[in-house]
Design a protein around this motif. Structure first.
Motif, short mmCIF file in Angstrom:
data_model
loop_
_atom_site.label_atom_id
_atom_site.label_comp_id
_atom_site.label_asym_id
_atom_site.label_seq_id
_atom_site.Cartn_x
_atom_site.Cartn_y
_atom_site.Cartn_z
N GLY A 337 -17.70 -1.34 -34.07
CA GLY A 337 -19.07 -0.86 -34.06
C GLY A 337 -19.60 -0.64 -35.46
N CYS A 338 -20.81 -1.14 -35.71
CA CYS A 338 -21.47 -0.92 -36.99
C CYS A 338 -22.81 -0.23 -36.70
CB CYS A 338 -21.68 -2.24 -37.72
SG CYS A 338 -22.62 -2.03 -39.24
N PRO A 339 -22.83 1.08 -36.71
CA PRO A 339 -24.00 1.83 -36.25
C PRO A 339 -25.30 1.50 -37.00
CG PRO A 339 -22.10 3.27 -36.48
CD PRO A 339 -21.71 1.95 -37.06
N ALA A 340 -25.23 1.23 -38.28
CA ALA A 340 -26.47 1.02 -39.04
C ALA A 340 -27.20 -0.23 -38.58
CB ALA A 340 -26.16 0.91 -40.53
N HIS A 341 -26.48 -1.19 -38.01
CA HIS A 341 -27.11 -2.48 -37.73
C HIS A 341 -27.02 -2.94 -36.27
CE1 HIS A 341 -27.84 -2.65 -41.94
NE2 HIS A 341 -26.55 -2.46 -42.20
N LEU A 354 -20.32 9.96 -35.65
CA LEU A 354 -19.66 8.98 -36.52
C LEU A 354 -20.58 8.58 -37.69
CD1 LEU A 354 -18.31 6.84 -33.54
CD2 LEU A 354 -16.96 8.41 -34.96
N THR A 355 -19.96 8.07 -38.75
CA THR A 355 -20.71 7.71 -39.96
C THR A 355 -21.66 6.54 -39.71
OG1 THR A 355 -18.52 7.95 -40.91
CG2 THR A 355 -20.30 7.38 -42.43
N VAL A 356 -22.85 6.63 -40.31
CA VAL A 356 -23.80 5.52 -40.25
C VAL A 356 -23.99 5.01 -41.67
CG1 VAL A 356 -26.13 4.82 -39.60
CG2 VAL A 356 -24.94 6.59 -38.28
N LYS A 357 -23.33 3.93 -41.98
CA LYS A 357 -23.38 3.43 -43.37
C LYS A 357 -24.05 2.06 -43.40
CE LYS A 357 -20.03 1.50 -46.61
NZ LYS A 357 -18.59 1.28 -46.71
N PRO A 358 -25.28 1.99 -43.95
CA PRO A 358 -25.96 0.69 -44.00
C PRO A 358 -25.28 -0.25 -44.99
CG PRO A 358 -27.33 2.41 -45.00
CD PRO A 358 -26.06 3.08 -44.54
N VAL A 359 -25.23 -1.52 -44.62
CA VAL A 359 -24.66 -2.52 -45.53
C VAL A 359 -25.57 -3.72 -45.74
CG1 VAL A 359 -22.23 -1.91 -45.19
CG2 VAL A 359 -23.32 -3.51 -43.61
N VAL A 360 -26.67 -3.80 -44.95
CA VAL A 360 -27.66 -4.86 -45.16
C VAL A 360 -28.95 -4.19 -45.59
CG1 VAL A 360 -28.98 -6.74 -44.12
CG2 VAL A 360 -26.61 -6.33 -43.41
N LEU A 361 -29.44 -4.59 -46.77
CA LEU A 361 -30.64 -3.97 -47.33
C LEU A 361 -31.84 -4.88 -47.07
CD1 LEU A 361 -31.51 -1.53 -49.11
CD2 LEU A 361 -31.27 -3.05 -51.09
N PRO A 362 -32.86 -4.36 -46.34
CA PRO A 362 -34.05 -5.18 -46.10
C PRO A 362 -34.71 -5.56 -47.41
CG PRO A 362 -34.09 -3.17 -44.76
CD PRO A 362 -32.94 -3.04 -45.72
N ALA A 363 -35.42 -6.69 -47.42
CA ALA A 363 -36.00 -7.25 -48.65
C ALA A 363 -36.82 -6.23 -49.44
CB ALA A 363 -36.84 -8.46 -48.31
N ASP A 364 -37.62 -5.42 -48.74
CA ASP A 364 -38.53 -4.53 -49.47
C ASP A 364 -37.96 -3.13 -49.68
OD1 ASP A 364 -38.45 -3.96 -46.83
OD2 ASP A 364 -40.63 -4.01 -46.48
N ALA A 365 -36.68 -2.92 -49.33
CA ALA A 365 -36.13 -1.56 -49.41
C ALA A 365 -35.40 -1.34 -50.72
CB ALA A 365 -35.20 -1.31 -48.24
N ASP A 366 -35.19 -0.05 -51.01
CA ASP A 366 -34.53 0.34 -52.25
C ASP A 366 -33.12 0.85 -51.90
OD1 ASP A 366 -34.01 1.32 -54.85
OD2 ASP A 366 -34.65 3.32 -54.16
N ALA A 367 -32.12 0.29 -52.57
CA ALA A 367 -30.73 0.57 -52.22
C ALA A 367 -30.40 2.06 -52.31
CB ALA A 367 -29.79 -0.23 -53.12
N ALA A 368 -31.00 2.73 -53.26
CA ALA A 368 -30.66 4.13 -53.47
C ALA A 368 -31.19 5.03 -52.35
CB ALA A 368 -31.21 4.60 -54.81
N PHE A 370 -32.49 3.80 -49.17
CA PHE A 370 -32.56 3.23 -47.81
C PHE A 370 -31.69 4.01 -46.84
CE2 PHE A 370 -31.00 0.13 -44.57
CZ PHE A 370 -32.20 0.01 -43.89
N GLN A 371 -32.30 4.38 -45.69
CA GLN A 371 -31.55 5.11 -44.67
C GLN A 371 -31.89 4.59 -43.29
OE1 GLN A 371 -32.26 9.29 -45.12
NE2 GLN A 371 -30.34 9.56 -46.25
N VAL A 372 -30.96 4.71 -42.41
CA VAL A 372 -31.21 4.32 -41.03
C VAL A 372 -31.46 5.58 -40.20
CG1 VAL A 372 -30.13 3.37 -38.95
CG2 VAL A 372 -29.89 2.18 -41.14
N GLY A 373 -32.61 5.62 -39.52
CA GLY A 373 -32.94 6.79 -38.70
C GLY A 373 -32.47 6.59 -37.28
N ASP A 374 -33.46 6.51 -36.35
CA ASP A 374 -33.11 6.32 -34.94
C ASP A 374 -33.02 4.86 -34.56
OD1 ASP A 374 -33.00 8.98 -34.54
OD2 ASP A 374 -35.09 9.16 -33.88
N GLU A 375 -33.47 4.02 -35.50
CA GLU A 375 -33.48 2.61 -35.17
C GLU A 375 -32.53 1.84 -36.06
OE1 GLU A 375 -37.11 0.05 -34.72
OE2 GLU A 375 -37.88 1.96 -33.94
N ALA A 376 -31.63 1.11 -35.45
CA ALA A 376 -30.71 0.30 -36.24
C ALA A 376 -31.50 -0.85 -36.88
CB ALA A 376 -29.61 -0.26 -35.34
N TYR A 377 -31.04 -1.31 -38.04
CA TYR A 377 -31.71 -2.43 -38.69
C TYR A 377 -30.92 -3.70 -38.42
CZ TYR A 377 -33.68 -5.61 -42.01
OH TYR A 377 -34.26 -6.72 -42.56
#
Ligand code: ANZ
Ligand code: ZN
Length: 854
Positions: A337-341, A354-368, A370-377
């Protein structure tokens, strides 16, 4: 003032067509063939409006193609096995065979009253041994070809009735009659290897360019090809490991947990020592494990206490859950399971902290930030937080992850299919017996071909719950064909989709007893050129038929692999719904307009609430009985209305006003002819000089012919009807005065009769006869529009042969030389003047003259 006697007239023409055997089809290599088929009905007892629409549509196509010179095959039959017959037996004590055959007889008469152009000599019913014997043979041939196997599989079990239930007999998890909570049981069952053709079933969708896009997409999704990877995770403190399937190996650095299906062998093993886990698994199984149920249910899991080690990061341990949303039948029954996506994983992670760790950064987002709320990306982007994948886009990261997995020999790139093999065993009486004998020594043995068909015994009792074949005193008992010892017949019957997966091809030679298909006939007629039916069959029936056709081809029965070259899926017939003050549904004929204009109950006068329009269904009572409509207004009126208002793919709203309108039109066209007929010139009278009004009307006649032909070619039936109505209005408004006017009037009425014939065949014949034709419309060719009349400006030009004037022709102004030449050379007088010699030279002077030199 005479009235159109619809009853007598329709019966008369139906008899004429029957006497003349107008729709009898024979293979005729000299003509192009056209096989048009509507989905055959289940013989429930009476036709409903959905049938009327389906068969009216098919009949327009059949009659139109026939008139256009095609050798048309248009057959009808009965999908005659199935549960309702058994229910009738249980509830009313009628034998399923009797019930079914009586229903067929009643519905056949109803269909005949619609005046459909079927070749009734090809009628078939799937419940007859003459039909099902061939599918028993097919099954045995599939078995030989390796396309059949036996496997344990889950069924619904009613613990009170001690019987297997069909899915539709399970209502809210309970047996439909006992009300008992349904359990799951494992039974040995037969499967057809539809997955053997998965690639081809998917790829060939591209070639079905006369199928609705929507249906092709539904098939594609059902087949469900997924590219991804299989990946082995080592389990801490254990010798074994866990295989998972993922389509997103790029997200491996965002993994938070592993999850296995409640039916995974590892789950079973752990549950043996873990009562809480055993209870959780039992709870999951009670809920049902089908995809639909799982999709809708709340995502739940239980930690097994096991840890899995991340394949790329030594020492990174992840918890292993049993989770209710992981299906055993898909991939390997285990996931990471990859919760962020992934949304399901995210819901799960939030629930269990469980941990939600994003690993795919959307084109217009800032790495520092960027967070995932209720919606996975789940979209595209650039990998981050991901070690060697950082900076890659998603496709590149997938490839890189797979390369690393393959290098480490811990998995590989794979393709997974959503498509499952087809379980065809049903624990039902009213179906085709599966031709197998079970021997304790030899195992399952095929019934020898010489012993086919295995007939379904009709001397059965429905007193006990369960399958009567199991309780039959003798039928089951039979000697093993291999060793001769006492053995038992298979008492399961085929899924009724089995019969409908090949019936279309049986129409090619329905009366051959020795073989399912006469190969020459099948080669001539197959594939079906146009198939017409409900969208509800867009997945299973069509997919099973596509599979069957391939399997039959593999076994040498047929030469084609696609059963249906063209497909039209019709919309539903809808009607307003009504409720009385107590909230009970009312039938449309119980409702009338009250004095105040509102709706009231016809008897009680109480207020009626109007509900929205919905698909006609018995449960909401918003049904109109076709038999009643046909008896009152005739088949042509019902057919016309079915074709008039909406394109065939769309839903159609049934209204009183609509049917009245169709009825008035039938009468108007008939009266128009009756009033004009005495003034019309004789058939074949040469065209006199035409006045301006007559010329204008004549143009409209020919434009209508051209446009209606085009509409019918595209199945735009409602547009065709609208144009013919316009033409009728024009003819009705026309004040004929001189010979030319009446000449055009004849041409107009004749054209109208021929153009309406596919939709309203009885009225067309009657008018055609009234106009003095001895040969019926069914044997008359489709009218052709004169090209010159389709353009506003036309010119009359001379045709000379060797300098002598031989003819004058009407041509569109400024038309191209080729049309002028063709038209000129087709004139009888010109042909005569050329006396069989080929033209040496043809000179066309635009808008002036065509000179032919021989
Ligand atoms: C990790 C992952 C991360 C996934 C991510 C998706 C998104 P399709 O497209 O339908 O093939 N999966 C695999 N086997 C499963 C099973 N037996 N029951 C339920 N889910 C299962 O979906 C494949 C994805 O569905 C796989 O990819 C897996 O979750 C899940 F950001 O792996 B994935
Ligand atoms: Zn044996």
């Amino acid at each position: 003032d005479e009235r159109y006697n619809v009853k007598e007239t329709e019966a008369k023409w139906q008899k004429t067509w029957e006497d003349r055997q107008s729709f009898l089809a024979t293979e005729d290599p000299s003509r192009p063939k056209y096989f048009v088929l509507e989905m055959f009905p289940y013989p429930s007892g009476r036709i409903h409006m959905g049938h009327v629409r389906n068969y009216a549509l098919g009949d327009v196509v059949a009659r139109y193609k026939r008139a256009r010179g095609f050798n048309v095959l248009h057959p009808m039959g009965w999908d005659a096995f199935g549960l309702p017959a058994e229910n009738a037996a249980i509830e009313r004590g009628v034998h399923p065979a009797k019930w079914t055959r009586e229903n067929i007889a009643a519905m056949r008469e109803q269909l005949k009253s619609m005046g459909l152009s079927y070749d009734w000599s090809r009628e078939l019913a799937t419940c007859e041994p003459e039909y099902y014997r061939h599918e028993q043979k097919m099954f045995l041939d599939f078995l030989k070809a390796g396309l059949v196997y036996r496997k344990e599989s889950w069924v619904n079990w009613d613990p009170v009735e001690n019987t297997v239930l069909a899915n539709e007999q399970v209502i809210d998890g309970r047996g439909w009659r006992s009300g008992a909570l349904v359990e799951k049981r494992l039974l040995s069952q037969w499967f057809l290897k539809i997955t053997a053709f998965a690639d081809d079933l998917l790829d060939s969708l591209q070639t079905l360019d006369r199928w609705p896009e929507r249906v092709r997409i539904m098939q594609e999704n059902w087949i469900g090809r997924s590219e991804g990877a299989r990946l082995t995770w080592t389990l801490k403190d254990r010798d074994d490991s866990l295989d998972i399937f993922t389509t997103r190996p790029d997200t491996l650095f965002g993994a938070a947990f592993l999850a296995i299906s409640p039916n995974h062998p590892l789950a079973g093993e752990l549950a043996a020592h873990n009562p809480a886990l055993a209870e959780f698994i039992a709870e999951c199984n009670r809920m049902g494990t089908s995809e639909a149920v799982v999709e809708a249910a709340e995502k739940k899991g239980m930690d097994t206490g096991l840890k899995a080690v991340h394949p790329f990061v030594p020492g990174w341990e992840l918890p292993v859950y049993v989770a209710n949303f992981v299906l055993m039948e898909y991939g390997s029954g285990a996931i990471f399971g990859c919760p962020a996506h992934d949304q399901r994983d995210l819901d799960f992670a939030r629930k269990y902290g469980l941990t939600v760790k994003p690993v795919v950064l959307p084109a217009d987002a800032d790495a520092a930030s960027f967070q995932v709320g209720d919606e996975a990306y789940s979209g595209d982007g650039t990998l981050f937080n991901s070690d060697f994948l950082d900076g890659l886009d998603v496709p590149a990261a997938k490839a890189a992850a797979i390369a690393r997995i393959e290098d480490g020999k811990i998995g590989e790139k794979t393709v997974n299919w959503r498509l499952r093999d087809w379980g065809v065993s049903r624990q039902r009486y009213w179906g085709c017996p599966i031709p197998i004998i079970h021997c304790d020594t030899c195992g399952p043995v095929p019934v020898p071909e010489a012993d086919l068909p295995v007939r379904l015994p009709e001397d059965v009792s429905f007193d006990k719950p369960g399958n009567p074949l199991d309780h039959h005193p003798t039928w089951k008992n039979i000697a093993c064909p291999c060793c001769g010892k006492p053995a038992r017949r298979e008492t399961d019957t085929f899924d009724t989709f089995f019969e409908s997966s090949w019936y279309f091809a049986r129409y090619c030679s329905p009366n051959r007893a020795d073989v399912a298909f006469d190969r020459a006939a099948a080669d001539y007629w197959m594939s079906v050129d146009q198939y017409i039916g409900g969208i509800e069959h867009a997945v299973l029936h069509l997919l099973y038929s596509r599979f069957f056709t391939r399997a039959l081809k593999t076994c040498g029965y047929l030469g084609v692999k696609e059963p249906f070259a063209g497909l039209l899926t019709q919309g539903m017939v809808c009607h307003e719904t009504y409720k009385d003050e107590a909230g009970a549904w009312l039938y449309p004929d119980e409702v009338v307009k009250g004095e105040g204009g509102g709706l009231v109950h016809a008897q009680t006068g109480k207020t009626v609430a109007l509900g929205r329009s919905e698909k006609m269904s018995k449960s909401k009572r918003n049904v109109v009985d076709p038999a009643h409509i046909i008896a009152t207004y005739g088949a042509d009126t019902a057919r016309l209305f079915m074709l008039s208002d909406s394109p065939p793919e769309r839903d159609l709203e049934w209204t009183e006003a609509g049917i009245d309108g169709a009825w008035r039109y039938v009468n108007r066209l008939w009266r128009l002819t009756a009033l004009a007929v005495d003034s019309l010139p004789a058939i074949g009278t040469a065209m006199p000089e035409l006045g301006e009004a007559a010329t204008k009307l004549r143009r409209q006649v020919h434009k209508t012919i051209a446009a209606v032909s085009d509409d019918l070619d595209r199945f735009h039936f409602n547009k065709a009807v609208a144009r013919i109505r316009e033409l009728t209005n024009a003819l009705g408004d026309f004040k004929a005065e001189d010979a030319g006017d009446w000449w055009v009037m004849r041409e107009g009425l004749e054209s109208a009769a021929l153009l309406i014939a596919p939709m309203m065949p009885h009225l067309a014949e009657e008018i055609w006869l009234e106009l003095g034709h001895a040969q019926p419309v069914v044997d008359t060719a489709w009218p052709l529009a004169e090209a010159a009349l389709l353009v506003e400006d036309s010119v009359t030009i001379a045709v000379q042969v060797n300098g002598k004037l031989r003819a004058t022709i009407a041509l569109p102004k400024d038309c191209d030389a080729k049309l002028a030449e063709e038209t000129a050379l087709a004139q009888e007088a010109v042909i005569a003047a050329m006396s069989g010699k080929p033209p040496r030279k043809v000179v066309v002077v635009a808008n002036r003259i065509v000179n032919v030199v021989v």
